[in-house]
Scaffold this motif. Sequence first.
Motif, PDB file in Angstrom:
ATOM      1  N   LYS A 132       0.812  -1.157   0.049  1.00 36.42           N
ATOM      2  CA  LYS A 132       0.088   0.105  -0.124  1.00 36.42           C
ATOM      3  C   LYS A 132       0.605   1.159  -0.044  1.00 36.42           C
ATOM      4  CE  LYS A 132      -2.913  -1.173   3.426  1.00 36.42           C
ATOM      5  NZ  LYS A 132      -3.873  -1.178   4.428  1.00 36.42           N
ATOM      6  N   ALA A 133       1.987   1.355   0.648  1.00 35.30           N
ATOM      7  CA  ALA A 133       2.705   2.394   0.812  1.00 35.30           C
ATOM      8  C   ALA A 133       3.584   2.517  -0.462  1.00 35.30           C
ATOM      9  CB  ALA A 133       3.767   2.192   1.940  1.00 35.30           C
ATOM     10  N   LYS A 134       3.982   1.484  -1.202  1.00 37.61           N
ATOM     11  CA  LYS A 134       4.894   1.546  -2.349  1.00 37.61           C
ATOM     12  C   LYS A 134       3.903   2.063  -3.544  1.00 37.61           C
ATOM     13  CE  LYS A 134       7.519   0.386  -5.952  1.00 37.61           C
ATOM     14  NZ  LYS A 134       8.859   1.041  -6.152  1.00 37.61           N
ATOM     15  N   TYR A 135       2.611   1.636  -3.942  1.00 36.43           N
ATOM     16  CA  TYR A 135       1.651   2.063  -4.725  1.00 36.43           C
ATOM     17  C   TYR A 135       0.748   3.450  -4.422  1.00 36.43           C
ATOM     18  CZ  TYR A 135       3.646  -1.940  -6.988  1.00 36.43           C
ATOM     19  OH  TYR A 135       4.415  -2.914  -7.731  1.00 36.43           O
ATOM     20  N   GLY A 136       0.908   3.913  -3.159  1.00 37.33           N
ATOM     21  CA  GLY A 136       0.275   5.050  -2.807  1.00 37.33           C
ATOM     22  C   GLY A 136      -1.419   4.796  -2.816  1.00 37.33           C
ATOM     23  N   ILE A 137      -1.742   3.760  -2.018  1.00 37.52           N
ATOM     24  CA  ILE A 137      -3.270   2.945  -1.760  1.00 37.52           C
ATOM     25  C   ILE A 137      -3.306   2.893  -0.658  1.00 37.52           C
ATOM     26  CG2 ILE A 137      -3.618   2.566  -4.294  1.00 37.52           C
ATOM     27  CD1 ILE A 137      -2.555  -0.347  -3.499  1.00 37.52           C
ATOM     28  N   PRO A 138      -3.094   3.754   0.628  1.00 41.45           N
ATOM     29  CA  PRO A 138      -3.322   3.583   1.940  1.00 41.45           C
ATOM     30  C   PRO A 138      -4.606   3.121   2.319  1.00 41.45           C
ATOM     31  CG  PRO A 138      -3.515   5.887   1.173  1.00 41.45           C
ATOM     32  CD  PRO A 138      -3.084   5.315   0.185  1.00 41.45           C
ATOM     33  N   ASN A 139      -5.660   3.175   1.610  1.00 38.87           N
ATOM     34  CA  ASN A 139      -6.985   2.622   2.085  1.00 38.87           C
ATOM     35  C   ASN A 139      -7.273   1.476   1.363  1.00 38.87           C
ATOM     36  OD1 ASN A 139      -7.279   4.997   3.739  1.00 38.87           O
ATOM     37  ND2 ASN A 139      -7.960   6.042   2.059  1.00 38.87           N
ATOM     38  N   ALA A 140      -6.551   0.841   0.551  1.00 37.80           N
ATOM     39  CA  ALA A 140      -6.837  -0.462   0.063  1.00 37.80           C
ATOM     40  C   ALA A 140      -7.161  -1.353   0.866  1.00 37.80           C
ATOM     41  CB  ALA A 140      -5.785  -0.963  -0.879  1.00 37.80           C
ATOM     42  N   GLN A 141      -8.183  -2.471   0.305  1.00 36.04           N
ATOM     43  CA  GLN A 141      -8.308  -3.561   0.998  1.00 36.04           C
ATOM     44  C   GLN A 141      -8.221  -4.599   0.178  1.00 36.04           C
ATOM     45  OE1 GLN A 141     -12.533  -2.834   2.110  1.00 36.04           O
ATOM     46  NE2 GLN A 141     -11.944  -2.180   4.210  1.00 36.04           N
ATOM     47  N   ALA A 142      -7.681  -5.721   0.713  1.00 35.18           N
ATOM     48  CA  ALA A 142      -7.481  -6.903  -0.187  1.00 35.18           C
ATOM     49  C   ALA A 142      -8.541  -7.994  -0.123  1.00 35.18           C
ATOM     50  CB  ALA A 142      -6.186  -7.876   0.478  1.00 35.18           C
ATOM     51  N   ALA A 143      -8.846  -8.371  -1.215  1.00 32.96           N
ATOM     52  CA  ALA A 143      -9.747  -9.521  -1.262  1.00 32.96           C
ATOM     53  C   ALA A 143      -9.349 -10.667  -0.950  1.00 32.96           C
ATOM     54  CB  ALA A 143     -10.659  -9.441  -2.775  1.00 32.96           C
ATOM     55  N   SER A 144      -8.076 -11.078  -1.371  1.00 35.90           N
ATOM     56  CA  SER A 144      -7.353 -12.224  -0.903  1.00 35.90           C
ATOM     57  C   SER A 144      -5.960 -12.134  -0.909  1.00 35.90           C
ATOM     58  CB  SER A 144      -8.025 -13.329  -1.730  1.00 35.90           C
ATOM     59  OG  SER A 144      -7.645 -12.996  -3.306  1.00 35.90           O
ATOM     60  N   VAL A 145      -5.297 -13.127  -0.913  1.00 35.11           N
ATOM     61  CA  VAL A 145      -3.771 -12.969  -0.825  1.00 35.11           C
ATOM     62  C   VAL A 145      -3.391 -14.546  -0.966  1.00 35.11           C
ATOM     63  CG1 VAL A 145      -3.221 -13.518   1.582  1.00 35.11           C
ATOM     64  CG2 VAL A 145      -1.158 -12.556   0.247  1.00 35.11           C
ATOM     65  N   VAL A 146      -2.558 -14.695  -2.048  1.00 35.06           N
ATOM     66  CA  VAL A 146      -2.029 -16.106  -2.328  1.00 35.06           C
ATOM     67  C   VAL A 146      -0.513 -16.021  -2.332  1.00 35.06           C
ATOM     68  CG1 VAL A 146      -1.674 -17.784  -4.236  1.00 35.06           C
ATOM     69  CG2 VAL A 146      -3.573 -16.399  -4.088  1.00 35.06           C
ATOM     70  N   VAL A 147      -0.050 -17.187  -1.525  1.00 33.00           N
ATOM     71  CA  VAL A 147       1.483 -17.340  -1.402  1.00 33.00           C
ATOM     72  C   VAL A 147       2.008 -18.599  -2.474  1.00 33.00           C
ATOM     73  CG1 VAL A 147       3.377 -17.948   0.013  1.00 33.00           C
ATOM     74  CG2 VAL A 147       1.450 -16.597   0.880  1.00 33.00           C
ATOM     75  N   TYR A 148       3.073 -18.109  -3.066  1.00 36.52           N
ATOM     76  CA  TYR A 148       3.621 -19.035  -4.262  1.00 36.52           C
ATOM     77  C   TYR A 148       5.140 -18.790  -4.182  1.00 36.52           C
ATOM     78  CZ  TYR A 148       2.754 -15.554  -7.886  1.00 36.52           C
ATOM     79  OH  TYR A 148       2.626 -14.413  -8.552  1.00 36.52           O
ATOM     80  N   ARG A 149       5.817 -19.878  -4.893  1.00 36.74           N
ATOM     81  CA  ARG A 149       7.094 -19.688  -5.138  1.00 36.74           C
ATOM     82  C   ARG A 149       7.430 -19.719  -6.600  1.00 36.74           C
ATOM     83  NH1 ARG A 149      11.406 -21.051  -1.955  1.00 36.74           N
ATOM     84  NH2 ARG A 149      10.504 -22.141  -0.621  1.00 36.74           N
ATOM     85  N   THR A 150       8.086 -18.661  -7.008  1.00 39.20           N
ATOM     86  CA  THR A 150       8.502 -18.708  -8.658  1.00 39.20           C
ATOM     87  C   THR A 150       9.360 -19.769  -8.866  1.00 39.20           C
ATOM     88  OG1 THR A 150      10.203 -16.970  -8.103  1.00 39.20           O
ATOM     89  CG2 THR A 150       8.034 -16.157  -8.425  1.00 39.20           C
ATOM     90  N   LEU A 151       9.081 -19.991 -10.319  1.00 39.19           N
ATOM     91  CA  LEU A 151      10.270 -21.194 -10.828  1.00 39.19           C
ATOM     92  C   LEU A 151      11.587 -20.281 -11.355  1.00 39.19           C
ATOM     93  CD1 LEU A 151       7.758 -22.930 -13.258  1.00 39.19           C
ATOM     94  CD2 LEU A 151       8.735 -23.745 -11.551  1.00 39.19           C
ATOM     95  N   ASN A 152      11.449 -19.067 -11.526  1.00 39.02           N
ATOM     96  CA  ASN A 152      12.571 -18.206 -11.988  1.00 39.02           C
ATOM     97  C   ASN A 152      13.495 -17.972 -10.978  1.00 39.02           C
ATOM     98  OD1 ASN A 152      10.549 -16.494 -11.389  1.00 39.02           O
ATOM     99  ND2 ASN A 152      11.654 -15.044 -12.964  1.00 39.02           N
ATOM    100  N   THR A 153      12.920 -17.434  -9.808  1.00 35.19           N
ATOM    101  CA  THR A 153      14.022 -16.977  -8.640  1.00 35.19           C
ATOM    102  C   THR A 153      13.889 -17.987  -7.413  1.00 35.19           C
ATOM    103  OG1 THR A 153      12.280 -15.674  -7.386  1.00 35.19           O
ATOM    104  CG2 THR A 153      13.088 -14.823  -9.427  1.00 35.19           C
TER     105      THR A 153
END
Length: 204
Positions: A132-153
């Motif tokens: 929220k700080a990075k993108y300047g959206i302090p009042n944003a709410q999350a509908a969901s969060v997904v955790v995964y591991r990338t193949l390339n990194t």
Amino acid sequence: MRKALVFGVFGLVAGLLGAASPARAQADISLPYPALTIFFRTANLEPLSQSQFVLNLAAQSSVKQPQANVNLFDDFYLINGQWSGSPNNLIVHFNGNLQNLGQRVIPTWVGVAQFSNHAITYDLQAGFQQVKAKYGIPNAQAASVVVYRTLNTGLLVYDYRIPIAGGRCQEYLFTPENGGFQLGMQGGCYMSLAGVGRSRAGHR
């Protein structure tokens, strides 16, 4: 007399808390206590996933209500990593007590790497605050969060889905290990047993 009474009450409370803690750790892991990060990291998911690993681990509100605090999420999904040598994967819907609410086999889930949920250490709410700080959206709410591991990194990514117009969500990706940010795709906000399998696995 008063001092003895105070210490007696304190000792009784401390004793009750001490007696309750192991039981809670073993039997009652329903949210919002402990926090989502602790729940994800410490939960024994193997009976649900039938695997030591997962490919996606997601949290959202059971009433499909976006939240400013991801620790309030109480509805969970996983896509398993290895499943008895099968080329397919299993998606499982479960709650904060690790009760299986439904599952189904889906075609091979590609685009992300296997990981252990025990590798999740960075606080998910702190990650959301950074997004929220990075993108300047302090009042944003999350509908969901997904955790995964990338193949390339080979790094874990926290994928926060934030509602935009038309009932869709914008993905905001945060990589805790290197502090990286990236805009993801626009798409659905929530996971469901019916919906998964017709979209990509994760941002590569």
